[in-house]
Design an enzyme around this catalytic site. Structure first.
Site, short mmCIF file in Angstrom:
data_model
loop_
_atom_site.label_atom_id
_atom_site.label_comp_id
_atom_site.label_asym_id
_atom_site.label_seq_id
_atom_site.Cartn_x
_atom_site.Cartn_y
_atom_site.Cartn_z
N GLY A 29 0.83 -1.19 0.00
CA GLY A 29 0.00 0.00 0.00
C GLY A 29 0.87 1.25 0.00
O GLY A 29 1.89 1.30 0.68
N ALA A 66 40.48 -54.09 23.84
CA ALA A 66 39.85 -53.85 22.54
C ALA A 66 39.00 -55.05 22.12
O ALA A 66 39.36 -56.20 22.37
CB ALA A 66 40.92 -53.57 21.49
N HIS A 126 37.28 -40.49 17.96
CA HIS A 126 36.69 -40.77 16.66
C HIS A 126 35.75 -41.96 16.67
O HIS A 126 35.90 -42.90 17.44
CB HIS A 126 37.78 -41.01 15.60
#
Length: 429
Positions: free
Chosen positions: A135, A396, A336
């Protein structure tokens, strides 16, 4: 002077081309309407939202986060348009601030500036780079003469680049007096709130134009504009934190949530995503890491690490391809390729490559607790619930399904077997 706030959020949002209501489209992981409400409640305790399209769905989200919000419903069939949205609205205070639900970038300071003017009717306007379908605002002698909707503008009026931002501050008594006088004699057969300017002018009310920033007051109507707004918000977030001393490498590639906090000296590398209510304290977040609703203190994370919700890291190193979830790690190294979920790991412990906390039995989540100075060898699986005492060595390749006492060596491997000359027998060489 106290202010009541009304947020217009009843539109269909057809240009968004989505089953989700427009005001629930997310900007930096938060619905547009929630961004507006946060600023509104910072200014007033009388906040109302006008809804219509998918009212129940929008109302549910609003009340979940802002339960004191007053919900109104617009009769779009009989009273379409922005002025139709105000029917039934009863402000409690002396003046009303009218906002749009698709303007999530508006800053509280800008609204405060708009409220600081004591005119009976203040209108937010901006100089548009490309006026498009906004407008147009006609200003003479520092006073607004009229607002012309784009659909109703003539050729000369379309050349005007001063546009209506759709944000108003109006005296409550004046609003009550003028609102019933607004009709729908226009091309769209809608009740325009902009007509209140013409009606106020007829009563010799001074209408003040308050110039605001176009980007900050942009309305979002489609997915392209949504992406522009999100980029704009991200730039502001990262600029703020850089001014507070945070280092960003290639900041344009990172995502920082609106509720994220940084404290002390922090460094964030490229392609990082930090979400929710995360807190980063004196830490380094390396490339391509994702952090969700977690606390990282005096630690380094990544590259390519993922902290899912409810992690707490202190003095800890999390390396590449490590995923944590609901984990408390204090002075721990996990370099990791590990999954550490639903666990507590104490100081001096080293987590070897390929370690997994097996926390889910198909029905419930269970916890793994690992004490101080524990050495966990590579390819270890902890079958939760399980507790490892201090100063333990896990060999491990072990699968740990029982508690391990302090100072022990734990080995759990299948007995090896070697068959001499098997290769030659199999391939007959």
């Amino acid at each position: 002077m106290k202010t009541s706030i009304l947020i217009l959020a009843a539109g269909l949002g057809t240009r968004m081309k989505s089953q989700k209501p427009k005001v629930l489209q997310e900007l930096c992981q938060k619905s547009m309407i929630l961004h507006i409400l946060k600023k509104a409640f910072a200014l007033s305790d009388d906040v109302s939202v006008v809804l219509s399209h998918q009212k129940e769905r929008v109302e549910k989200e609003i009340l979940e986060y802002f339960p004191k919000t007053q919900i109104l419903e617009q009769d779009l069939q009989n009273y379409p348009g922005t002025a139709g949205a105000l029917r039934g609205f009863e402000p409690k205070n002396e003046r009303v601030l009218i906002l749009c639900g698709d303007m999530p970038l508006v800053e509280q300071t800008s609204l405060e500036a708009l409220l600081s003017n004591n005119a009976k009717l203040n209108l937010a306007v901006f100089k548009a780079r490309d006026p498009k379908s906004y407008g147009r605002v006609v200003i003479k002698n520092d006073s607004v003469e009229k607002i012309v909707e784009f659909k109703d503008a003539n050729t000369q009026e379309k050349e005007i680049n001063t546009c209506n931002a759709g944000v108003y501050v109006i005296d409550s008594r004046l609003l009550k007096e003028l609102l019933p006088l607004i009709d729908n004699n226009n091309a769209a057969k809608e009740y325009y709130l902009t007509d209140i300017v013409k009606l106020a002018k007829e009563k010799d009310v001074m209408i003040k134009a308050v110039f605001v920033d176009e980007d900050e007051f942009m309305g979002i109507n489609d997915k392209f504009e949504l992406s522009i707004a999100e980029n704009f918000m991200q730039e502001k977030i990262k600029k703020y934190w850089m001014q507070q001393g945070v280092i960003f490498h290639l900041p344009q590639s990172t995502f920082i949530g609106t509720d994220v906090e940084f404290m002390g000296e922090c460094e964030v590398y490229e392609n990082v995503r930090i979400e929710g209510k995360s807190k980063i304290i004196n830490s380094i977040i390396k490339s391509s890491s994702v952090i969700e609703n977690s606390i990282v203190e005096n630690s380094d994370v990544g590259p390519l690490a993922h902290l899912r919700p409810n992690c707490e890291l202190k003095n800890t190193h999390i390396g590449n391809f490590v995923e944590c979830k609901n984990a408390k790690l204090n002075t721990v190294k996990a370099g990791h390729l590990s999954y550490l979920g639903d666990c507590e790991i104490d100081s001096g412990t080293n987590i070897g490559c390929g370690t997994i906390t097996c926390n889910y039995d198909g029905v419930k989540k269970h916890k793994t607790i690992i004490g101080k100075n524990v050495f966990v060898g590579s390819d270890t699986q902890f079958i939760a619930p399980v507790k490892i005492e201090d100063e333990v060595i896990i060999a491990a390749g072990s699968t740990v399904s029982v508690n391990v006492e302090k100072g022990a060596l734990f080995i759990n491997r299948a007995e090896h077997k070697m068959i001499k000359d098997y290769y030659y027998k199999k391939f007959q060489k």
